[in-house]
Scaffold this active site. Structure first.
Site, PDB file in Angstrom:
ATOM      1  N   SER A 127       0.861  -0.980   0.100  1.00 38.41           N
ATOM      2  CA  SER A 127       0.048  -0.028  -0.045  1.00 38.41           C
ATOM      3  C   SER A 127       0.806   1.468  -0.240  1.00 38.41           C
ATOM      4  CB  SER A 127      -0.895   0.008   1.134  1.00 38.41           C
ATOM      5  OG  SER A 127      -1.314   0.990   1.564  1.00 38.41           O
ATOM      6  N   GLU A 129       0.297   3.532   1.962  1.00 36.35           N
ATOM      7  CA  GLU A 129       0.338   4.010   3.154  1.00 36.35           C
ATOM      8  C   GLU A 129       1.725   3.578   3.800  1.00 36.35           C
ATOM      9  OE1 GLU A 129      -1.990   5.291   5.814  1.00 36.35           O
ATOM     10  OE2 GLU A 129      -2.483   6.252   4.006  1.00 36.35           O
ATOM     11  N   TYR A 151      -1.795   0.178  10.602  1.00 36.44           N
ATOM     12  CA  TYR A 151      -2.008  -0.474   9.336  1.00 36.44           C
ATOM     13  C   TYR A 151      -0.693  -0.332   8.335  1.00 36.44           C
ATOM     14  CZ  TYR A 151      -3.644  -0.959   4.483  1.00 36.44           C
ATOM     15  OH  TYR A 151      -3.702  -1.157   3.314  1.00 36.44           O
TER      16      TYR A 151
HETATM   17  P1  NDP Z   1     -11.433  -4.662   1.790  1.00 38.30           P
HETATM   18  O1  NDP Z   1     -11.496  -4.161   3.089  1.00 38.30           O
HETATM   19  O2  NDP Z   1     -12.653  -4.257   0.873  1.00 38.30           O
HETATM   20  O3  NDP Z   1     -11.415  -6.352   1.854  1.00 38.30           O
HETATM   21  C1  NDP Z   1     -10.844  -6.877   2.608  1.00 38.30           C
HETATM   22  C2  NDP Z   1     -10.856  -8.559   2.822  1.00 38.30           C
HETATM   23  O4  NDP Z   1      -9.971  -9.179   3.816  1.00 38.30           O
HETATM   24  C3  NDP Z   1     -12.249  -8.920   2.892  1.00 38.30           C
HETATM   25  O5  NDP Z   1     -12.396  -9.898   2.007  1.00 38.30           O
HETATM   26  C4  NDP Z   1     -12.092  -9.400   4.294  1.00 38.30           C
HETATM   27  O6  NDP Z   1     -12.979 -10.574   4.650  1.00 38.30           O
HETATM   28  C5  NDP Z   1     -11.124  -9.911   4.135  1.00 38.30           C
HETATM   29  N1  NDP Z   1     -10.356 -10.140   5.708  1.00 38.30           N
HETATM   30  C6  NDP Z   1     -10.098  -9.218   6.641  1.00 38.30           C
HETATM   31  N2  NDP Z   1      -9.920  -9.696   7.825  1.00 38.30           N
HETATM   32  C7  NDP Z   1      -9.838 -10.909   7.573  1.00 38.30           C
HETATM   33  C8  NDP Z   1      -9.277 -12.061   8.409  1.00 38.30           C
HETATM   34  N3  NDP Z   1      -9.086 -11.707   9.842  1.00 38.30           N
HETATM   35  N4  NDP Z   1      -9.277 -13.189   8.184  1.00 38.30           N
HETATM   36  C9  NDP Z   1      -9.736 -13.527   6.625  1.00 38.30           C
HETATM   37  N5  NDP Z   1     -10.037 -12.519   5.851  1.00 38.30           N
HETATM   38  C10 NDP Z   1     -10.093 -11.275   6.256  1.00 38.30           C
HETATM   39  O7  NDP Z   1     -10.197  -4.291   1.136  1.00 38.30           O
HETATM   40  P2  NDP Z   1      -9.908  -4.000  -0.346  1.00 38.30           P
HETATM   41  O8  NDP Z   1     -10.584  -5.028  -1.287  1.00 38.30           O
HETATM   42  O9  NDP Z   1     -10.008  -2.546  -0.498  1.00 38.30           O
HETATM   43  O10 NDP Z   1      -8.152  -4.122  -0.481  1.00 38.30           O
HETATM   44  C11 NDP Z   1      -7.724  -5.423  -0.518  1.00 38.30           C
HETATM   45  C12 NDP Z   1      -6.272  -5.694  -0.209  1.00 38.30           C
HETATM   46  O11 NDP Z   1      -5.510  -4.468  -0.909  1.00 38.30           O
HETATM   47  C13 NDP Z   1      -6.125  -5.107   1.462  1.00 38.30           C
HETATM   48  O12 NDP Z   1      -4.933  -6.101   1.948  1.00 38.30           O
HETATM   49  C14 NDP Z   1      -5.966  -3.771   1.578  1.00 38.30           C
HETATM   50  O13 NDP Z   1      -4.986  -3.429   2.488  1.00 38.30           O
HETATM   51  C15 NDP Z   1      -4.849  -3.371   0.250  1.00 38.30           C
HETATM   52  N6  NDP Z   1      -4.913  -2.078  -0.387  1.00 38.30           N
HETATM   53  C16 NDP Z   1      -6.049  -1.668  -0.499  1.00 38.30           C
HETATM   54  C17 NDP Z   1      -6.101  -0.431  -1.326  1.00 38.30           C
HETATM   55  C18 NDP Z   1      -7.339   0.148  -1.691  1.00 38.30           C
HETATM   56  O14 NDP Z   1      -7.143   1.601  -1.955  1.00 38.30           O
HETATM   57  N7  NDP Z   1      -8.512  -0.369  -1.728  1.00 38.30           N
HETATM   58  C19 NDP Z   1      -4.908   0.311  -1.793  1.00 38.30           C
HETATM   59  C20 NDP Z   1      -3.452  -0.449  -1.340  1.00 38.30           C
HETATM   60  C21 NDP Z   1      -3.665  -1.413  -0.456  1.00 38.30           C
HETATM   61  P3  NDP Z   1     -14.611 -10.389   5.276  1.00 38.30           P
HETATM   62  O15 NDP Z   1     -15.656  -9.841   4.031  1.00 38.30           O
HETATM   63  O16 NDP Z   1     -14.942 -11.491   5.971  1.00 38.30           O
HETATM   64  O17 NDP Z   1     -14.600  -9.221   6.136  1.00 38.30           O
HETATM   65  P1  GDR Z   2      -6.716   5.710   3.390  1.00 38.06           P
HETATM   66  O1  GDR Z   2      -8.220   5.713   2.959  1.00 38.06           O
HETATM   67  O2  GDR Z   2      -6.949   6.118   4.891  1.00 38.06           O
HETATM   68  O3  GDR Z   2      -6.239   6.353   2.414  1.00 38.06           O
HETATM   69  O4  GDR Z   2      -6.789   4.168   3.203  1.00 38.06           O
HETATM   70  P2  GDR Z   2      -9.610   6.678   3.667  1.00 38.06           P
HETATM   71  O5  GDR Z   2     -10.653   6.746   2.472  1.00 38.06           O
HETATM   72  O6  GDR Z   2     -10.033   5.795   4.844  1.00 38.06           O
HETATM   73  O7  GDR Z   2      -8.816   8.160   4.012  1.00 38.06           O
HETATM   74  C1  GDR Z   2      -8.317   9.001   2.872  1.00 38.06           C
HETATM   75  C2  GDR Z   2      -8.174  10.222   3.535  1.00 38.06           C
HETATM   76  O8  GDR Z   2      -9.234  10.901   3.925  1.00 38.06           O
HETATM   77  C3  GDR Z   2      -9.112  11.365   5.252  1.00 38.06           C
HETATM   78  N1  GDR Z   2     -10.765  11.589   5.836  1.00 38.06           N
HETATM   79  C4  GDR Z   2     -11.311  10.588   6.104  1.00 38.06           C
HETATM   80  N2  GDR Z   2     -11.406   9.204   6.081  1.00 38.06           N
HETATM   81  C5  GDR Z   2     -12.423   8.482   6.410  1.00 38.06           C
HETATM   82  N3  GDR Z   2     -12.169   7.034   6.032  1.00 38.06           N
HETATM   83  N4  GDR Z   2     -13.485   9.216   7.005  1.00 38.06           N
HETATM   84  C6  GDR Z   2     -13.610  10.516   6.992  1.00 38.06           C
HETATM   85  O9  GDR Z   2     -14.598  10.884   7.885  1.00 38.06           O
HETATM   86  C7  GDR Z   2     -12.547  11.290   6.707  1.00 38.06           C
HETATM   87  N5  GDR Z   2     -12.434  12.661   6.528  1.00 38.06           N
HETATM   88  C8  GDR Z   2     -11.221  12.903   5.964  1.00 38.06           C
HETATM   89  C9  GDR Z   2      -8.512  10.453   6.168  1.00 38.06           C
HETATM   90  O10 GDR Z   2      -7.971  11.217   7.003  1.00 38.06           O
HETATM   91  C10 GDR Z   2      -7.400  10.337   4.815  1.00 38.06           C
HETATM   92  O11 GDR Z   2      -6.282  11.116   4.791  1.00 38.06           O
HETATM   93  C11 GDR Z   2      -7.187   3.421   2.005  1.00 38.06           C
HETATM   94  C12 GDR Z   2      -7.330   1.977   2.330  1.00 38.06           C
HETATM   95  O12 GDR Z   2      -8.143   1.380   1.431  1.00 38.06           O
HETATM   96  C13 GDR Z   2      -5.938   1.322   2.925  1.00 38.06           C
HETATM   97  O13 GDR Z   2      -6.333  -0.238   2.927  1.00 38.06           O
HETATM   98  C14 GDR Z   2      -5.039   1.366   1.721  1.00 38.06           C
HETATM   99  O14 GDR Z   2      -3.854   0.682   1.981  1.00 38.06           O
HETATM  100  C15 GDR Z   2      -4.777   3.146   1.204  1.00 38.06           C
HETATM  101  O15 GDR Z   2      -6.171   3.357   0.925  1.00 38.06           O
HETATM  102  C16 GDR Z   2      -4.007   3.145   0.044  1.00 38.06           C
END
Ligand code: NDP
Ligand code: GDR
Length: 336
Positions: A127, A129, A151
């Site tokens: 990520s 992050e 995270y």
């Molecule tokens: P989601 O939160 O939508 O999905 C997370 C998945 O992980 C779900 O299927 C969830 O299952 C599963 N999971 C969570 N905890 C557990 C556990 N303890 N055991 C088994 N399964 C678990 O995430 P995204 O699809 O957005 O992201 C996918 C991956 O990419 C993650 O690793 C995230 O950190 C990473 N990532 C995401 C980004 C983004 O912008 N979306 C950017 C960079 C990295 P359940 O449905 O059962 O909760």
């Molecule tokens: P992020 O996504 O932390 O970048 O992680 P998120 O959408 O939660 O926050 C993005 C930015 O928005 C600001 N923010 C808020 N965020 C949330 N959730 N709720 C609020 O009310 C709010 N107001 C402002 C946050 O402070 C932050 O700066 C996501 C996840 O998908 C991670 O799993 C992934 O790795 C990174 O993107 C890349």
């Protein structure tokens, strides 16, 4: 026919990736939590249209034996390890379980693959992050990490574990360093979906305001459909490597609000309120990625622009709020 295993198949990326791989002719398997099998209506919402085409196996990321058992029964060409506690704010509330799931879960996957399926190509969901308090802009593969949350720390550990298995055991282990990617299936707690779902409910007369934290945070937002294609491409290379995947543009949360509300004819300034509860103890202020390497080596190109992303998310949530759309994979969970 290639066989792929996706952990986190019920999540946003897992559902898009499963569709993508099925379209490419893969046999797709998913690891799911046992509780999900007991509550399929809710837990499988994003993949319910795929249930007759994927094979699901119950296993827990907290349990090495359960992962070992699935891998001992099935051979896989590719493993996409997407499962994680992915909400940054939650990782401040419970850093221990985030670390446990994200670090040990990744280590268990790698260790079990090494033991049973050492030729399987492995993808780790790294990520942006990990860059956290950024040392250079834009961020690329060589930019040093400085994570700002439990995270982010857990993802740096997963990234290093993945690299170590590649270097120590010669396994095909690749990490994507993906910047934020969103879409109509995004979880409601993430800021983009929180904005589009609440703006739609305001438009439909079901809500009166939207409470957010830091409006000046900058993110590099793309569409998840584009980003899962990059994951697949990474596992098709001759040699395993790590890639930044990003749009190269950054926008503030405020800009996202402005565009989303304008999409439904509203002025965000009349509805958005800032609320201390949504600020983080340590914020990642600004991220923007340089995906030159992914474009050059993988031939990856995103198809969605930022305004298109906002538009599809907004239209989807407006249809849900106004009852024009029956519950589809997009309509998962509840805003909080
Ligand atoms: P989601 O939160 O939508 O999905 C997370 C998945 O992980 C779900 O299927 C969830 O299952 C599963 N999971 C969570 N905890 C557990 C556990 N303890 N055991 C088994 N399964 C678990 O995430 P995204 O699809 O957005 O992201 C996918 C991956 O990419 C993650 O690793 C995230 O950190 C990473 N990532 C995401 C980004 C983004 O912008 N979306 C950017 C960079 C990295 P359940 O449905 O059962 O909760
Ligand atoms: P992020 O996504 O932390 O970048 O992680 P998120 O959408 O939660 O926050 C993005 C930015 O928005 C600001 N923010 C808020 N965020 C949330 N959730 N709720 C609020 O009310 C709010 N107001 C402002 C946050 O402070 C932050 O700066 C996501 C996840 O998908 C991670 O799993 C992934 O790795 C990174 O993107 C890349």
């Amino acid at each position: 026919m290639k066989r792929a295993l996706i952990t986190g198949i019920t999540g946003q990326d897992g559902s898009y990736l499963a569709e993508n791989l099925l379209g490419l002719g893969y046999e797709v398997h998913g690891l799911v939590r046992r509780v999900a099998l007991e509550d399929p209506e809710r837990r499988f919402n994003r993949i319910k249209h795929l249930l007759d085409r994927v094979q699901l196996h119950p296993a827990s990321l907290e349990s090495y034996p359960s992962i070992f058992s699935v891998l001992s029964r099935h051979d896989f060409d590719e493993c996409y390890h997407l499962a994680a506690q992915s909400f940054v704010a939650e990782s401040f509330a419970d850093g221990f379980s985030t670390m446990n799931t994200n670090i040990n879960g990744t280590h268990y996957m790698l260790a079990a693959l090494r033991e049973l399926r050492p030729r399987c190509h492995f993808y780790f969901a790294g990520s942006s992050e990990m860059f956290g308090k950024v040392r250079e802009t834009p961020q690329r593969e060589t930019t040093p990490f400085h994570p700002r949350s439990p995270y982010g720390i857990s993802k740096v550990a997963g990234f290093e574990l993945t690299r170590n298995y590649r270097e120590a055991y010669g396994m095909f282990c690749a990490s994507g360093i993906l910047f934020n990617h969103e879409g109509p299936r995004r979880g409601f707690e993430f800021v983009t979906r929180k904005i589009t779902s609440t703006a739609a409910r305001i438009k439909a007369g079901q809500a009166t305001e939207l409470r957010l934290g830091n409006l000046e945070a900058r993110r590099d937002w793309g569409h998840a459909e584009d980003y899962v294609r990059a994951m697949h491409l990474m596992l098709q290379q001759e040699v395993p490597d790590d890639f930044v995947v990003a749009s190269g543009e950054s926008h503030t949360v405020r800009e996202f609000c402005q565009l989303a509300f304008a999409e439904v004819g509203l002025d965000y300034r009349e509805y958005v309120r800032t609320d201390e509860r949504f600020y983080r103890p340590a914020e990642v202020e600004s991220l923007v990625g340089d995906a030159t390497k992914a474009r050059r080596v993988l031939g990856w190109e995103p198809r969605y622009t930022f305004p298109e992303l906002v538009k599809v998310m907004m239209q989807n949530d407006l249809e849900s709020a106004t009852g024009l759309k029956a519950a589809r994979p997009e309509a998962v969970g509840k805003a909080r």
